[in-house]
Write an enzyme that holds these catalytic residues in place. Structure first.
Site, short mmCIF file in Angstrom:
data_model
loop_
_atom_site.label_atom_id
_atom_site.label_comp_id
_atom_site.label_asym_id
_atom_site.label_seq_id
_atom_site.Cartn_x
_atom_site.Cartn_y
_atom_site.Cartn_z
N SER A 15 18.12 23.17 18.46
CA SER A 15 16.96 22.29 18.68
C SER A 15 17.36 20.82 18.65
CB SER A 15 15.91 22.56 17.59
OG SER A 15 16.49 22.44 16.30
N TYR A 150 27.42 22.55 -0.40
CA TYR A 150 27.66 22.55 1.06
C TYR A 150 29.15 22.80 1.30
CZ TYR A 150 28.30 20.57 5.76
OH TYR A 150 28.64 20.37 7.08
N LYS A 154 31.12 25.98 3.09
CA LYS A 154 32.02 25.83 4.24
C LYS A 154 33.44 26.33 3.89
CE LYS A 154 29.06 23.91 7.18
NZ LYS A 154 28.60 24.59 8.42
#
Ligand SMILES: NC(=O)c1ccc[n+]([C@@H]2O[C@H](COP(=O)([O-])OP(=O)(O)OC[C@H]3O[C@@H](n4cnc5c(N)ncnc54)[C@H](OP(=O)(O)O)[C@@H]3O)[C@@H](O)[C@H]2O)c1
Length: 288
Positions: A15, A150, A154
């Site tokens: 998006s 985060y 990862k």
């Protein structure tokens, strides 16, 4: 309708940001592209204008991942390339973040990828091969203060991708990972702050948040990553990992040679974990 020989690509989180840039570029290059959003109705017009189909997907849900992959299979007959791009950031010191907040990051950035891979692999195997490209981060190589969970998600993705690459090689499925540095996308605005704020971290939080917001706002153009993904798709022998952006490429190359005794204090000073002359000098023009 997919033309004979046209490759079918599914890009999660298309998006905005990297996902949109990638879906747009691949559609221009005549791939048959499916993008996704949790709110597809809000982005269908944009997708149509850019030549791709927008589907609904929330990677936190097994059912949603299955339904999305089935929709591509029923509309295009196969999936040649899966780009696992959807991702989120939760910002705060690790001590401030609850286990539920940590889980939310992993549900999207790590288990979200695993769900999509598990849903797509049977289709790829059935069609004799395919390709998976996972979007990691420079934070997959460095533990980034203020974005600890985060980074952890990862790092997990890097290990997962390395193992997956070996396991599906025999099925003619290529697996690669891209590790971008700072890019100008909506990720900093979308980042959720920790619900709990401990006063002991007030100064660090303010400095780190300015550093991260400034670097994303002045980051590289996301189209660079889209071109890299196109190169990986078109490569005869895709590598396991690709850096993206000047920092994503060079820091990843230099990291193994930087001694920790030098790297860690420098990281704390540059990012503003510690209030230092270097941080104040670097941030003198950043405003609030
Ligand atoms: N920008 C950077 O500097 C940078 C650096 C390194 C790595 N990355 C990585 O690049 C990827 C894309 O990030 P971006 O920078 O383009 O961020 P962004 O502009 O915030 O876009 C994030 C995308 O992820 C989708 N998304 C979020 N949660 C989702 C969920 N639960 N299910 C499905 N889709 C979801 C969003 O779609 P909807 O909201 O429409 O559902 C949106 O399209 C992420 O994996 C991020 O970690 C970014």
């Amino acid at each position: 309708m997919t033309q004979r020989g046209q490759q079918v690509v599914l890009v999660t989180g298309a998006s905005v940001g990297f996902g949109l840039a990638t879906a747009k570029l691949l559609a221009q290059r005549r791939f048959s592209v499916f993008g996704t959003s949790r709110r597809p109705d809000q982005h269908r017009e944009l997708a149509l204008q850019n030549g791709f189909t927008m589907l609904e997907l929330d990677v936190r849900s097994d059912e949603s991942a299955r339904a999305c992959v089935e929709a591509v299979q029923s509309q295009a007959g196969r999936i040649d390339v899966l780009v696992n791009n959807a991702g989120i950031v939760i910002f705060g010191a690790l001590e401030e973040l609850s286990i539920d907040e940590a889980r939310a990051v992993f549900e999207t950035n790590f288990f979200g990828v695993a769900r999509m891979v598990n849903a797509a692999l049977p289709i790829m195997r059935q069609h004799g091969g395919g390709q998976i490209i996972n979007v990691s981060s420079l934070g997959g190589l460095i533990g980034t203060p203020g974005e600890g969970y985060y980074s952890a998600s990862k790092h997990a993705l890097e290990g997962y991708t390395m193992a997956l690459r070996q396991e599906v090689k025999a099925f003619n499925i290529d697996v690669s990972l891209v590790g971008p540095g700072f890019f100008k996308t909506g990720i900093a605005q979308a980042a959720q702050p920790a619900a709990l704020k401990l006063p002991v971290y007030d100064g660090m939080r303010e400095r780190l948040s300015r550093y991260l917001r400034h670097n994303v706002e002045h980051g590289a153009d996301p189209t660079i990553l889209a071109w890299l993904i196109l190169d990986i798709i078109e490569s005869d022998n895709p590598r396991w990992r690709y850096g993206a952006g000047v920092d994503g490429v060079w820091l990843a190359r230099l990291l193994p040679f930087i001694p920790r005794t030098l790297g860690e204090p420098l990281l704390r000073k540059v990012m503003g974990v510690e209030d230092s002359f270097l941080y104040r000098w670097l941030s003198r023009d950043w405003g609030k």
